[in-house]
Design a protein around this motif. Structure first.
Motif, PDB file in Angstrom:
ATOM      1  N   PRO A  31       0.899  -1.226  -0.068  1.00 33.40           N
ATOM      2  CA  PRO A  31      -0.089  -0.026   0.069  1.00 33.40           C
ATOM      3  C   PRO A  31       1.058   1.349   0.013  1.00 33.40           C
ATOM      4  O   PRO A  31       1.895   1.586   0.915  1.00 33.40           O
ATOM      5  CB  PRO A  31      -0.772  -0.052   1.251  1.00 33.40           C
ATOM      6  N   LEU A  60      -0.697   9.774   2.361  1.00 34.14           N
ATOM      7  CA  LEU A  60      -0.119  11.129   2.016  1.00 34.14           C
ATOM      8  C   LEU A  60       1.164  11.350   2.391  1.00 34.14           C
ATOM      9  O   LEU A  60       1.742  12.348   2.212  1.00 34.14           O
ATOM     10  CB  LEU A  60      -1.358  12.037   2.740  1.00 34.14           C
ATOM     11  N   GLY A  61       1.528  10.609   3.457  1.00 31.33           N
ATOM     12  CA  GLY A  61       3.036  11.072   3.899  1.00 31.33           C
ATOM     13  C   GLY A  61       3.092  12.315   4.679  1.00 31.33           C
ATOM     14  O   GLY A  61       4.123  12.879   4.797  1.00 31.33           O
ATOM     15  N   THR A  62       2.312  12.745   5.518  1.00 27.86           N
ATOM     16  CA  THR A  62       1.934  14.067   6.127  1.00 27.86           C
ATOM     17  C   THR A  62       3.270  14.401   6.997  1.00 27.86           C
ATOM     18  O   THR A  62       3.456  15.310   7.331  1.00 27.86           O
ATOM     19  CB  THR A  62       0.635  14.415   6.676  1.00 27.86           C
ATOM     20  N   ARG A  63       3.790  13.184   7.444  1.00 24.44           N
ATOM     21  CA  ARG A  63       4.656  13.480   8.500  1.00 24.44           C
ATOM     22  C   ARG A  63       6.019  13.976   7.977  1.00 24.44           C
ATOM     23  O   ARG A  63       7.001  14.331   8.712  1.00 24.44           O
ATOM     24  CB  ARG A  63       4.601  12.102   9.454  1.00 24.44           C
ATOM     25  N   GLN A  79      -6.047   3.505  -5.373  1.00 29.84           N
ATOM     26  CA  GLN A  79      -6.892   4.017  -4.180  1.00 29.84           C
ATOM     27  C   GLN A  79      -7.303   5.323  -4.612  1.00 29.84           C
ATOM     28  O   GLN A  79      -6.457   6.220  -4.341  1.00 29.84           O
ATOM     29  CB  GLN A  79      -6.145   3.739  -3.035  1.00 29.84           C
ATOM     30  N   MET A  99      -8.347   6.320   2.230  1.00 27.79           N
ATOM     31  CA  MET A  99      -9.351   6.189   3.432  1.00 27.79           C
ATOM     32  C   MET A  99      -9.018   5.473   4.732  1.00 27.79           C
ATOM     33  O   MET A  99      -9.351   4.999   5.368  1.00 27.79           O
ATOM     34  CB  MET A  99     -10.791   5.497   2.844  1.00 27.79           C
ATOM     35  N   GLY A 100      -7.676   4.907   4.574  1.00 32.53           N
ATOM     36  CA  GLY A 100      -7.003   4.041   5.481  1.00 32.53           C
ATOM     37  C   GLY A 100      -6.205   2.973   4.967  1.00 32.53           C
ATOM     38  O   GLY A 100      -6.608   2.309   3.955  1.00 32.53           O
ATOM     39  N   ALA A 125      -7.119   0.448   1.592  1.00 30.63           N
ATOM     40  CA  ALA A 125      -6.027   0.344   0.500  1.00 30.63           C
ATOM     41  C   ALA A 125      -5.843  -1.084   0.315  1.00 30.63           C
ATOM     42  O   ALA A 125      -5.705  -1.431  -1.096  1.00 30.63           O
ATOM     43  CB  ALA A 125      -4.708   0.827   1.029  1.00 30.63           C
TER      44      ALA A 125
HETATM   45  P1  UTP Z   1       0.677   5.718   7.552  1.00 26.59           P
HETATM   46  O1  UTP Z   1       0.065   5.328   8.522  1.00 26.59           O
HETATM   47  O2  UTP Z   1       2.232   5.704   7.409  1.00 26.59           O
HETATM   48  O3  UTP Z   1      -0.080   6.988   6.648  1.00 26.59           O
HETATM   49  O4  UTP Z   1       0.469   4.401   6.394  1.00 26.59           O
HETATM   50  P2  UTP Z   1       0.670   7.935   5.534  1.00 26.59           P
HETATM   51  O5  UTP Z   1      -0.629   8.547   4.993  1.00 26.59           O
HETATM   52  O6  UTP Z   1       1.481   7.288   4.583  1.00 26.59           O
HETATM   53  O7  UTP Z   1       1.675   8.738   6.276  1.00 26.59           O
HETATM   54  P3  UTP Z   1       1.623   9.963   7.385  1.00 26.59           P
HETATM   55  O8  UTP Z   1       1.118   9.258   8.669  1.00 26.59           O
HETATM   56  O9  UTP Z   1       0.355  10.950   6.652  1.00 26.59           O
HETATM   57  O10 UTP Z   1       2.841  10.557   7.446  1.00 26.59           O
HETATM   58  C1  UTP Z   1       0.764   3.181   6.314  1.00 26.59           C
HETATM   59  C2  UTP Z   1       0.952   2.653   4.767  1.00 26.59           C
HETATM   60  O11 UTP Z   1      -0.173   2.640   4.611  1.00 26.59           O
HETATM   61  C3  UTP Z   1      -0.396   3.254   3.261  1.00 26.59           C
HETATM   62  C4  UTP Z   1       0.492   4.446   3.473  1.00 26.59           C
HETATM   63  O12 UTP Z   1       1.109   4.684   1.927  1.00 26.59           O
HETATM   64  C5  UTP Z   1       1.821   3.461   4.045  1.00 26.59           C
HETATM   65  O13 UTP Z   1       2.461   2.686   3.283  1.00 26.59           O
HETATM   66  N1  UTP Z   1      -1.737   3.810   3.332  1.00 26.59           N
HETATM   67  C6  UTP Z   1      -2.243   4.530   4.113  1.00 26.59           C
HETATM   68  C7  UTP Z   1      -2.331   3.876   2.026  1.00 26.59           C
HETATM   69  O14 UTP Z   1      -1.887   3.285   1.133  1.00 26.59           O
HETATM   70  N2  UTP Z   1      -3.630   4.355   1.898  1.00 26.59           N
HETATM   71  C8  UTP Z   1      -4.286   4.907   2.921  1.00 26.59           C
HETATM   72  O15 UTP Z   1      -5.388   5.423   2.772  1.00 26.59           O
HETATM   73  C9  UTP Z   1      -3.654   5.187   4.144  1.00 26.59           C
END
Ligand code: UTP
Length: 295
Positions: free
Chosen positions: A13, A17-20, A106, A110-111, A115
């Protein structure tokens, strides 16, 4: 020998968004961030190949095409490198065998659970692995096998569902999925009797957190189908897995190795330093550099 269906497919997956990690991840997927000289997705795919997995399913989203291109043929680059007499072997691990990489989209993040569900048609009726590429799982110094290879070996013994866990200080559990451990099967394998996503510290059933590797049975897709939103308003994989406990074998394997949370800035810096220090071609220089900087 095993009678369990072999694990040949893996879902990655990569639509989060990788917001961190903003602003770095505004235009570049976090899975393309490089630890020394390999992007995170490459480490995960290499780990999957080592475990005998043949089909890589990427769940992508908008702005994530670089991940797919990374495993494509780069004609101009390769032609120019050839003309200039450069060694192309550096690109070997980024080549995919035709048909090995499949992508699904996706549309809205949505989580994690959602995914994974997006890959249901490709997973079909087979057990499958899941890799969260921002969790970098590396064998211990001096060798050892990758996390998924260790998991596949354990899966071949016990079958069912298997998740990779590691122990963290109790006060950190509220950021993770946490298991309730049951019977200890071996030094590294324990039954799972419950799973909870991001519990308050006082309510956490253990300090064993789910790290980013899973082997699941395809029935989890049917659970996800009707799964409502959980912690953080997202469709959580942990909640769906929790519902499988009791209906199918469910175990946790402790990885003999190291894990770096490369979705966080500190974890990423630590991974870069650790891996650079271990590299034969640069370790000594990196050490000298670090000593100079620490002054
Ligand atoms: P994370 O919890 O690391 O979320 O997702 P994120 O959005 O990538 O990063 P932050 O927290 O905003 O920095 C765990 C994994 O699940 C994938 C992410 O790409 C990551 O590999 N994921 C998460 C999805 O593919 N879709 C989603 O809706 C959420």
């Amino acid at each position: 020998m095993t009678s369990h269906k072999p694990v040949k497919k893996a879902v990655f997956p990569v639509a989060g968004l990788g917001t961190r990690f903003l602003p770095a991840t505004k235009a570049i997927p976090k899975e393309m961030m490089a630890v020394v000289d390999r992007p995170l997705i490459q480490y995960a795919v290499d780990e999957a190949r080592e475990a005998g997995i043949e089909q890589m399913i990427f769940v992508t989203g908008r702005g994530k095409t670089a991940i797919v291109e990374h495993f494509d043929m780069a004609y101009e680059l390769e032609d120019t490198m050839k003309e200039r007499g450069k060694d192309l072997s550096v690109l070997d691990s980024s080549r995919a065998t035709p048909g090995d990489i499949i992508t699904v989209r996706q549309q809205v993040p949505m989580g994690l659970g959602h995914a994974i569900w997006c890959a249901r048609a490709i997973v079909g009726d087979e057990p499958f692995a899941i890799f969260l590429p921002d969790e970098l799982m590396i064998p211990n110094k001096g060798g050892g096998t990758g996390c998924m290879k260790q998991m596949v070996e354990a899966y071949n013994e016990v079958g069912g569902n298997l998740i990779s866990v590691l122990e963290v200080p109790q006060e950190e559990v509220s950021s993770y999925g946490v298991i309730a451990p049951g019977k200890q099967v071996s030094d590294t394998l324990t039954e799972v009797t419950g799973l909870v996503e991001k519990p308050p510290v006082a309510e956490a059933p253990s300090n064993k957190i789910v790290s980013g590797r899973y082997i699941l049975q395809p029935e989890v897709m049917r659970v996800l189908e009707t799964q409502g939103k959980g912690a953080g308003g997202e469709i959580q994989l942990t909640d769906a897995m929790a519902k499988m406990i009791g209906t199918q074998p469910f175990h946790a394997a402790t990885f003999a190795g190291r894990r770096f949370d490369c979705g966080s800035k500190l974890g990423f810096v630590e991974a870069t330093l650790a891996l650079a220090l271990e590299r034969e071609d640069m370790g000594a220089e990196v050490r000298a550099m670090a000593e100079r900087l620490l002054g």
